[in-house]
Motif scaffolding. Structure first.
Motif, mmCIF file in Angstrom:
data_model
loop_
_atom_site.group_PDB
_atom_site.id
_atom_site.type_symbol
_atom_site.label_atom_id
_atom_site.label_comp_id
_atom_site.label_asym_id
_atom_site.label_seq_id
_atom_site.Cartn_x
_atom_site.Cartn_y
_atom_site.Cartn_z
ATOM 1 N N SER A 1 -0.800 -0.142 -8.982
ATOM 2 C CA SER A 1 0.384 -0.574 -9.702
ATOM 3 C C SER A 1 0.577 -2.050 -9.425
ATOM 4 C CB SER A 1 1.605 0.223 -9.233
ATOM 5 O OG SER A 1 2.768 -0.239 -9.893
ATOM 6 N N VAL A 2 0.836 -2.793 -10.473
ATOM 7 C CA VAL A 2 1.074 -4.221 -10.356
ATOM 8 C C VAL A 2 2.571 -4.448 -10.367
ATOM 9 C CG1 VAL A 2 0.666 -6.470 -11.449
ATOM 10 C CG2 VAL A 2 -1.091 -4.703 -11.542
ATOM 11 N N ASP B 1 -8.822 5.896 -10.447
ATOM 12 C CA ASP B 1 -8.417 6.378 -11.767
ATOM 13 C C ASP B 1 -7.395 5.393 -12.320
ATOM 14 O OD1 ASP B 1 -7.464 7.656 -14.022
ATOM 15 O OD2 ASP B 1 -6.782 9.454 -12.974
ATOM 16 N N ASP B 2 -7.763 4.665 -13.383
ATOM 17 C CA ASP B 2 -6.850 3.649 -13.900
ATOM 18 C C ASP B 2 -5.625 4.240 -14.595
ATOM 19 O OD1 ASP B 2 -8.178 4.500 -16.155
ATOM 20 O OD2 ASP B 2 -8.891 2.528 -16.744
ATOM 21 N N THR B 3 -5.590 5.553 -14.780
ATOM 22 C CA THR B 3 -4.403 6.202 -15.349
ATOM 23 C C THR B 3 -3.658 7.013 -14.289
ATOM 24 O OG1 THR B 3 -5.636 8.177 -16.023
ATOM 25 C CG2 THR B 3 -5.501 6.374 -17.629
ATOM 26 N N PHE B 4 -3.965 6.796 -13.025
ATOM 27 C CA PHE B 4 -3.401 7.578 -11.929
ATOM 28 C C PHE B 4 -1.881 7.614 -11.951
ATOM 29 C CE2 PHE B 4 -1.892 7.934 -7.503
ATOM 30 C CZ PHE B 4 -2.454 9.146 -7.153
ATOM 31 N N CYS B 5 -1.229 6.479 -12.088
ATOM 32 C CA CYS B 5 0.238 6.451 -12.070
ATOM 33 C C CYS B 5 0.821 7.182 -13.274
ATOM 34 C CB CYS B 5 0.749 5.017 -12.018
ATOM 35 S SG CYS B 5 0.433 4.246 -10.414
ATOM 36 N N GLU B 6 0.175 7.106 -14.421
ATOM 37 C CA GLU B 6 0.624 7.848 -15.598
ATOM 38 C C GLU B 6 0.529 9.344 -15.342
ATOM 39 O OE1 GLU B 6 -1.765 6.553 -18.843
ATOM 40 O OE2 GLU B 6 -1.034 4.500 -18.713
ATOM 41 N N ASN B 7 -0.558 9.768 -14.690
ATOM 42 C CA ASN B 7 -0.760 11.189 -14.405
ATOM 43 C C ASN B 7 0.227 11.716 -13.364
ATOM 44 O OD1 ASN B 7 -2.885 11.238 -16.166
ATOM 45 N ND2 ASN B 7 -4.432 10.904 -14.601
ATOM 46 N N GLU B 8 0.793 10.816 -12.569
ATOM 47 C CA GLU B 8 1.739 11.219 -11.531
ATOM 48 C C GLU B 8 3.146 11.409 -12.084
ATOM 49 O OE1 GLU B 8 1.315 11.645 -7.976
ATOM 50 O OE2 GLU B 8 -0.714 11.907 -8.690
#
Length: 188
Positions: A50-51, A147-154
């Motif tokens: 996360s940026v 996983d570049d979509t990790f935060c979305e998946n969380e």
């Protein structure tokens, strides 16, 4: 065909460019930095980033770094580039871009595009994660997959950050009072 046409007036031609050339050096910490936070899943199998300005993940913060190299200004230590490297089914997180390529192929040269001694057709893929203190992220992510979509998946949508269409120009002061030069070019 070998020609030397134009070599006789090379010095004269180069002199016309002297006024257009800028020599500059950015030391560690000179460039602005955006905080980057790495999050590890609770089972330790995946991680994401996360940026600053983006949504945080539900997972615990595991590692904090920056978008540019920094000196030890915030207590995390001098930062180095850290990568997520995949080579076939092997992974690595750390500061060594040649981690899987540290063997010689008999020629005396390090072939960085070869990461598997048993299969030369396998090529490594590198993802720059950011700049982190040496050793601060390595152990926690030893077996995890990025996983570049990790935060979305969380359960948190990852905010999208788009670059502006026009770069800014920030004058740099000069000690002798001469006209400052921009740090980036005005593209608009």
């Amino acid at each position: 065909i070998i020609t030397n046409k134009g070599l006789s007036n090379m010095e004269t031609m180069a002199e016309t460019w002297v006024e257009n050339a800028v020599q500059d050096l950015n030391n560690v910490g000179d460039l602005p930095a955006t905080p980057i936070t790495l999050y590890l899943s609770s089972d330790g199998t995946t991680f994401g980033a996360s940026v600053e300005g983006g949504e945080a993940c539900e997972s615990a913060v595991t590692c904090v770094g920056h978008s540019t190299p920094q000196a030890d200004t915030d207590g995390i230590g001098f930062t180095l580039a850290h990568y997520f490297i995949e080579c076939g089914n092997k992974t690595y997180v750390g500061s060594d871009p040649n981690y899987f390529s540290e063997f010689e192929d008999g020629t005396g040269y390090l072939r960085t595009y070869i990461c598997d001694e048993t299969d030369y057709s396998i090529r490594p893929t590198l993802k720059l994660l950011g700049f982190f203190a040496e050793g601060s992220c390595d152990a926690a992510f030893a077996t995890a997959i990025y996983d570049d979509t990790f935060c979305e998946n969380e359960g948190f949508p990852q905010s999208s950050v788009s670059p502006s269409s026009k770069a800014g120009t920030t004058p740099q002061p000069t000690p002798d009072g001469s006209s400052p030069h921009p740090t980036s070019l005005d593209t608009g």
